[in-house]
Scaffold this motif. Structure first.
Motif, PDB file in Angstrom:
ATOM      1  N   ALA A   1     -12.277  53.665  40.913  1.00 12.60           N
ATOM      2  CA  ALA A   1     -12.938  52.377  41.105  1.00 12.60           C
ATOM      3  C   ALA A   1     -13.988  52.187  40.007  1.00 12.60           C
ATOM      4  CB  ALA A   1     -13.587  52.315  42.482  1.00 12.60           C
ATOM      5  N   ILE A   2     -14.303  50.928  39.719  1.00 14.53           N
ATOM      6  CA  ILE A   2     -15.302  50.605  38.697  1.00 14.53           C
ATOM      7  C   ILE A   2     -16.189  49.484  39.202  1.00 14.53           C
ATOM      8  CG2 ILE A   2     -15.728  49.854  36.329  1.00 14.53           C
ATOM      9  CD1 ILE A   2     -12.941  50.853  35.596  1.00 14.53           C
ATOM     10  N   MET A   3     -17.504  49.695  39.096  1.00 11.81           N
ATOM     11  CA  MET A   3     -18.479  48.635  39.337  1.00 11.81           C
ATOM     12  C   MET A   3     -19.226  48.395  38.030  1.00 11.81           C
ATOM     13  SD  MET A   3     -21.728  48.352  41.984  1.00 11.81           S
ATOM     14  CE  MET A   3     -22.708  49.598  41.155  1.00 11.81           C
ATOM     15  N   GLY A   4     -19.116  47.195  37.495  1.00 11.66           N
ATOM     16  CA  GLY A   4     -19.796  46.856  36.253  1.00 11.66           C
ATOM     17  C   GLY A   4     -20.754  45.704  36.448  1.00 11.66           C
ATOM     18  N   GLU A   5     -21.693  45.579  35.532  1.00 13.77           N
ATOM     19  CA  GLU A   5     -22.687  44.516  35.656  1.00 13.77           C
ATOM     20  C   GLU A   5     -22.075  43.141  35.432  1.00 13.77           C
ATOM     21  OE1 GLU A   5     -27.074  43.168  33.982  1.00 13.77           O
ATOM     22  OE2 GLU A   5     -26.004  44.786  32.977  1.00 13.77           O
ATOM     23  N   GLU A   6     -21.131  43.042  34.521  1.00  9.08           N
ATOM     24  CA  GLU A   6     -20.664  41.724  34.104  1.00  9.08           C
ATOM     25  C   GLU A   6     -19.357  41.284  34.761  1.00  9.08           C
ATOM     26  OE1 GLU A   6     -22.911  40.272  32.697  1.00  9.08           O
ATOM     27  OE2 GLU A   6     -24.078  41.921  31.894  1.00  9.08           O
ATOM     28  N   GLY A   7     -18.529  42.223  35.199  1.00  9.89           N
ATOM     29  CA  GLY A   7     -17.232  41.851  35.750  1.00  9.89           C
ATOM     30  C   GLY A   7     -17.133  42.138  37.232  1.00  9.89           C
ATOM     31  N   GLU A   8     -16.002  41.729  37.820  1.00 13.95           N
ATOM     32  CA  GLU A   8     -15.768  41.976  39.233  1.00 13.95           C
ATOM     33  C   GLU A   8     -15.483  43.463  39.464  1.00 13.95           C
ATOM     34  OE1 GLU A   8     -12.646  39.494  40.620  1.00 13.95           O
ATOM     35  OE2 GLU A   8     -13.730  37.617  40.285  1.00 13.95           O
TER      36      GLU A   8
END
Length: 272
Positions: free
Chosen positions: A68-75
């Motif tokens: 999983a990935i949580m980024g500042e700019e994307g969903e």
């Protein structure tokens, strides 16, 4: 957890962060402008923020497609492996926009909500901070540690400010109350790098109410692995900004001086 997983994720993050820094530098050399705003007109996003995050996401998923990935700019990108990456493609975007030196790519990885790997690469200098849970912290491959803790009155405290005017007013009032009781205050513009500065002894403590997980996850692990302590405490921002979380006060300091620094923050009105 596989005891080698943290170091594997750290090393992958370091390679990817360096590549993202190179991309951001290249885009900066070609000229950069504001692409969008977020919480206010001064909370900016550049095309490089978005391009950096897209690169980081693609590189992670090419190697670890089930994460999983949580980024500042994307969903958020869902995953099934139990590993989640927390990405700030450019921490210190305003510095980046203006050509000031303190901006960084910050990448952390967590397993079961515990951060196990963190990398912060200074975009201007290329200095790379890295840590894996239980394996210590490094700066350009050399082990680092927090500096000996002086009395509160001799501590250099790093801080930051948000982009909403009501948040800034609250933060500024607390910092103003703290300033007479410490050596000095520094505001350099990157939460991730500030935590690493405390980790390598170029600062004595850090405090800011309101940063997000992508701002502090990697730097927080670097600090913890360097002999410091990092935590989110109950502050007062939620009394000023409806909907703000109660535990939003980010504090970092050497473990030895933690209690006296937190007491000073209480006296300055930071704590609930």
């Amino acid at each position: 957890m596989n005891p080698d997983l943290g170091t594997e994720l750290r090393d992958l993050a370091l390679d990817i962060a360096r590549e993202a820094v190179a991309l951001a530098r290249q885009m900066r050399a070609g000229g950069i402008a504001v692409a969008d705003t977020k919480s206010s007109a001064v909370d900016v996003v550049t095309a490089a923020d978005r391009a950096s995050e897209e690169l980081i996401r693609s590189r992670i998923l090419a190697v670890r497609p089930d994460d999983a990935i949580m980024g500042e700019e994307g969903e958020d990108h869902p995953g099934t492996s139990g590993v989640r990456w927390i990405v700030d493609p450019i921490d210190g975007t305003v510095n980046y926009l203006y050509g000031l030196p303190d901006w960084a790519v910050s990448i952390a990885a967590e397993v079961d909500r515990q951060v196990v790997a963190g990398v912060v690469v200074n975009g201007s200098t290329g200095v790379a901070y890295a840590a894996a849970l239980g394996a210590g912290a490094t700066r350009d491959g050399q082990r680092i540690g927090v500096r000996p803790t002086p009395p509160v009155a001799e501590r250099l405290v790093l801080t930051g400010f948000g982009y909403r005017s009501d948040v800034r007013a609250h933060q500024a009032a607390c910092v103003a109350a703290l300033l007479p009781h410490v050596r000095d205050i520094r505001r350099m513009g990157s939460c991730a790098l500030d935590l690493c500065h405390v980790a390598d002894g170029s600062g004595d403590a850090y405090v800011e109410e309101g940063p997000q997980a992508w701002d502090y996850s990697a730097g927080g692990l670097v600090l913890s692995e360097a002999g410091g302590r990092f935590d989110l405490l109950a502050g007062r921002l939620h009394q000023v900004v409806p909907g703000a979380p109660e535990k939003a006060l980010l504090v970092g300091a050497p473990d030895e001086g933690w209690d006296t620094f937190v007491a000073a923050l209480g006296d300055a009105g930071f704590l609930a």
